[in-house]
Scaffold this active site. Structure first.
Site, short mmCIF file in Angstrom:
data_model
loop_
_atom_site.label_atom_id
_atom_site.label_comp_id
_atom_site.label_asym_id
_atom_site.label_seq_id
_atom_site.Cartn_x
_atom_site.Cartn_y
_atom_site.Cartn_z
N TYR A 165 0.86 -1.20 0.00
CA TYR A 165 0.00 0.00 0.00
C TYR A 165 0.88 1.24 0.00
O TYR A 165 1.87 1.31 0.76
CB TYR A 165 -0.93 0.01 1.23
CG TYR A 165 -1.96 -1.09 1.12
CD1 TYR A 165 -3.15 -0.88 0.43
CD2 TYR A 165 -1.71 -2.36 1.64
CE1 TYR A 165 -4.07 -1.91 0.27
CE2 TYR A 165 -2.61 -3.40 1.49
CZ TYR A 165 -3.80 -3.17 0.79
OH TYR A 165 -4.70 -4.18 0.61
N SER A 166 0.53 2.20 -0.85
CA SER A 166 1.28 3.46 -0.88
C SER A 166 1.04 4.20 0.43
O SER A 166 -0.09 4.29 0.90
CB SER A 166 0.78 4.37 -2.01
OG SER A 166 0.79 3.69 -3.23
N CYS A 345 -0.16 7.64 -10.64
CA CYS A 345 -0.45 6.55 -9.69
C CYS A 345 -1.93 6.25 -9.68
O CYS A 345 -2.76 7.15 -9.71
CB CYS A 345 0.03 6.94 -8.29
SG CYS A 345 -0.04 5.57 -7.11
N GLU A 385 3.50 4.43 -10.82
CA GLU A 385 3.19 3.31 -9.93
C GLU A 385 1.71 2.99 -10.10
O GLU A 385 0.85 3.73 -9.63
CB GLU A 385 3.49 3.68 -8.48
CG GLU A 385 3.50 2.47 -7.58
CD GLU A 385 4.36 2.71 -6.35
OE1 GLU A 385 5.55 2.37 -6.38
OE2 GLU A 385 3.82 3.28 -5.38
N TYR A 387 -1.31 -0.29 -10.16
CA TYR A 387 -1.52 -1.63 -9.60
C TYR A 387 -2.89 -2.16 -9.96
O TYR A 387 -3.70 -1.44 -10.51
CB TYR A 387 -1.34 -1.60 -8.07
CG TYR A 387 -1.91 -0.39 -7.36
CD1 TYR A 387 -3.26 -0.34 -7.00
CD2 TYR A 387 -1.10 0.71 -7.04
CE1 TYR A 387 -3.78 0.76 -6.33
CE2 TYR A 387 -1.62 1.81 -6.38
CZ TYR A 387 -2.96 1.84 -6.03
OH TYR A 387 -3.47 2.93 -5.37
C1 LIG Z 1 3.01 -0.49 -5.15
C2 LIG Z 1 1.55 -0.73 -4.82
C3 LIG Z 1 0.87 0.24 -4.10
C4 LIG Z 1 -0.48 0.05 -3.80
N1 LIG Z 1 -1.12 1.02 -3.10
C5 LIG Z 1 -2.42 0.87 -2.79
C6 LIG Z 1 -3.11 1.88 -2.08
O1 LIG Z 1 -2.54 2.93 -1.72
N2 LIG Z 1 -4.41 1.68 -1.79
C7 LIG Z 1 -5.09 0.55 -2.17
O2 LIG Z 1 -6.27 0.43 -1.87
N3 LIG Z 1 -4.44 -0.42 -2.87
C8 LIG Z 1 -3.15 -0.31 -3.17
N4 LIG Z 1 -2.49 -1.31 -3.84
C9 LIG Z 1 -3.22 -2.56 -4.15
C10 LIG Z 1 -3.10 -3.55 -2.97
O3 LIG Z 1 -1.77 -4.01 -2.86
C11 LIG Z 1 -3.98 -4.78 -3.12
O4 LIG Z 1 -3.69 -5.39 -4.36
C12 LIG Z 1 -5.46 -4.50 -3.06
O5 LIG Z 1 -5.80 -3.90 -1.82
C13 LIG Z 1 -6.26 -5.81 -3.19
O6 LIG Z 1 -5.80 -6.70 -2.23
P1 LIG Z 1 -6.81 -7.69 -1.49
O7 LIG Z 1 -6.04 -8.57 -0.59
O8 LIG Z 1 -7.95 -6.94 -0.92
O9 LIG Z 1 -7.39 -8.50 -2.72
P2 LIG Z 1 -7.13 -10.08 -2.98
O10 LIG Z 1 -7.94 -10.90 -2.04
O11 LIG Z 1 -5.69 -10.31 -3.05
O12 LIG Z 1 -7.80 -10.21 -4.40
C14 LIG Z 1 -7.14 -9.69 -5.52
C15 LIG Z 1 -7.36 -10.66 -6.64
O13 LIG Z 1 -8.74 -10.71 -6.94
C16 LIG Z 1 -8.91 -10.92 -8.33
N5 LIG Z 1 -9.77 -9.86 -8.85
C17 LIG Z 1 -9.65 -8.53 -8.60
N6 LIG Z 1 -10.61 -7.85 -9.23
C18 LIG Z 1 -11.34 -8.78 -9.90
C19 LIG Z 1 -12.45 -8.68 -10.75
N7 LIG Z 1 -13.05 -7.53 -11.04
N8 LIG Z 1 -12.95 -9.84 -11.29
C20 LIG Z 1 -12.38 -11.02 -11.00
N9 LIG Z 1 -11.29 -11.16 -10.20
C21 LIG Z 1 -10.79 -10.04 -9.67
C22 LIG Z 1 -7.54 -10.89 -8.95
O14 LIG Z 1 -7.14 -12.24 -9.13
C23 LIG Z 1 -6.68 -10.24 -7.91
O15 LIG Z 1 -5.36 -10.68 -7.95
C24 LIG Z 1 -1.15 -1.13 -4.19
C25 LIG Z 1 -0.44 -2.09 -4.91
C26 LIG Z 1 0.88 -1.89 -5.22
C27 LIG Z 1 1.60 -2.94 -6.01
#
Ligand SMILES: Cc1cc2nc3c(=O)[nH]c(=O)nc-3n(C[C@H](O)[C@H](O)[C@H](O)COP(=O)(O)OP(=O)(O)OC[C@H]3O[C@@H](n4cnc5c(N)ncnc54)[C@H](O)[C@@H]3O)c2cc1C
Length: 387
Positions: A165-166, A345, A385, A387
């Site tokens: 997360y940023s 971003c 950046e 994601y």
């Molecule tokens: C450098 C960087 C900075 C980031 N900064 C932020 C930030 O500031 N704020 C923020 O909110 N997030 C940010 N993210 C994103 C964050 O890291 C997570 O990826 C995001 O919160 C989702 O994680 P999760 O565990 O909730 O989802 P997970 O449970 O991990 O689910 C994600 C997975 O669900 C699936 N999926 C997603 N959307 C769909 C769809 N529409 N249909 C079907 N499948 C789908 C995909 O397979 C995906 O990989 C950042 C990512 C990076 C790489």
């Protein structure tokens, strides 16, 4: 005149320094000027300079040229705006902390606050979450990210992996006491086979209560660091939670308490934020940015693209790339200044739209964005950046 370009092909991405005299008025005409020009623009640049009375003394592959003060060819339409003799932005950031805490031994932060950033009627769920860093050594700077390891296990019974997360606060934290870190988190939610799926970590964070302990790793990332130069110009393109790093820059630049804490950084360049959101209610930190705009009207510009409420010139939804197209001339004029950095971003989906808008805007100035972007990247002035 020394010209050493003969063996280069049309697709060559190298740049050349044109050494020119005879431009300007009065004494300026005798002064030697240096212009950096991509290969594809070389002939047209030479024609333009000579048509304006300039005499080309030499055309030198950029790497051979002695570093010198460079300028733009009289009409901006033929030069690359990249001054590669400018010092790389990151060179002033050698002491940026990275990986102070690793997944095997994360820092355990305590949630201080967790509140919604959205106004009534907004789409989805986006929260601002503040963690206490007391008792550890987790330091960070603006533009970095941290990892969060959500509690619980995945489908195969293993502990969840970290999500990045940023960081949304400056190094001093929102309360300026140097021992907190903030995030801006959107809950991932999507439909699959008629079922609503909630993202693991984003839901964990949006639901978390003050007092809860959270595993934190990092910090990581040097891509989105802010130049130390107080006179740099900073163009920011953000959608949704992509605003997090931009918030840190803007607080550092304009928040009175931050300015008081950072005598070495009294920003006086130009900052321009383009923010994309679906509705006004989804704009994040909007009141703060409006306040900065009234407090620093000469230094901060804030342009919004609200897709479901505003229309673009073709009558479609107004996206951030439409704003980039609208202000293309000014954006490119700024990019011509080697002190200008561009930061993008947000969700990965924003990239093609921005790229298309930049391609069209560059073409309108006689420039080729596919050549220019890698040069900006190399000069550490194009920061992405997504994601
Ligand atoms: C450098 C960087 C900075 C980031 N900064 C932020 C930030 O500031 N704020 C923020 O909110 N997030 C940010 N993210 C994103 C964050 O890291 C997570 O990826 C995001 O919160 C989702 O994680 P999760 O565990 O909730 O989802 P997970 O449970 O991990 O689910 C994600 C997975 O669900 C699936 N999926 C997603 N959307 C769909 C769809 N529409 N249909 C079907 N499948 C789908 C995909 O397979 C995906 O990989 C950042 C990512 C990076 C790489």
């Amino acid at each position: 005149m020394r010209v050493t370009t003969a063996s280069y092909r049309q697709s060559d991405t190298r740049t050349f320094t044109l050494v020119v005299v005879g431009l300007g008025i009065g004494k300026q005409r005798q002064a030697e000027k240096h212009f950096i020009v991509p290969f594809s623009q070389l002939q047209v640049s030479i024609r333009l300079i000579t048509s304006k009375g300039g005499k080309i003394k030499a055309v030198i592959p950029y790497s051979e040229a002695t570093p010198a003060t460079t300028s733009n060819v009289p009409s901006a339409s033929v030069t690359t705006p990249v001054n590669q003799s400018a010092p790389p932005a990151k060179s002033g950031h050698a002491d940026v902390p990275v990986n102070l805490y690793k997944p095997k031994e994360p820092f355990i932060g305590t949630v201080l606050e967790n509140y919604s950033l959205l106004a009534p009627g907004a789409i989805g769920r986006v929260n601002h979450i503040i963690f206490d860093l007391s008792g550890g050594n987790l330091r960070y700077v603006e533009g970095q990210s941290i990892g969060i390891i959500p509690d619980g296990t995945d489908a195969s019974g293993k502990p969840h992996k970290l999500r990045l997360y940023s960081i949304a606060s400056t190094r001093h934290g929102d309360d300026l006491k140097d021992n907190t870190i903030s995030l801006c988190v959107r809950q991932l939610q999507y439909e699959k086979d008629g079922e609503t799926i909630n993202g693991v970590c984003s839901t964990f964070l949006c639901d978390i209560k003050p007092g809860a302990k959270v595993k934190i790793t990092g910090p990581v990332g040097k891509e989105m660091l802010l130049p130390a130069d107080e006179t740099a110009n900073v163009i920011m393109l953000a959608t949704g939670t992509g605003i997090a790093p931009m918030r840190t820059y803007l607080r550092r630049m304009f928040e009175p308490g931050e300015r008081a804490k950072n005598p070495e950084y009294q920003f006086r360049g130009k900052a321009w934020l383009f923010m994309g959101a679906p509705t006004t209610a989804n704009l994040l930190y909007d009141d703060d940015f409006n306040r900065y705009q009234s407090g620093f009207p000469d230094n901060f510009r804030y342009t919004k693209a609200i897709s479901r409420e505003q229309t673009n010139p073709s009558g479609g939804r107004m996206y951030i790339q439409d704003r980039v197209t609208e202000y293309a001339q000014e954006i490119f004029r700024m990019i011509e200044d080697p002190k200008t950095h561009v930061y993008m971003c947000g969700l990965r989906g924003m990239e093609p739209g921005i790229d298309k808008a930049m391609t069209e805007a560059a073409a309108a100035k006689g420039l080729d964005w596919s050549e220019l972007r890698p040069q900006l990247k190399k000069a550490e002035r194009w920061h992405v950046e997504t994601y």
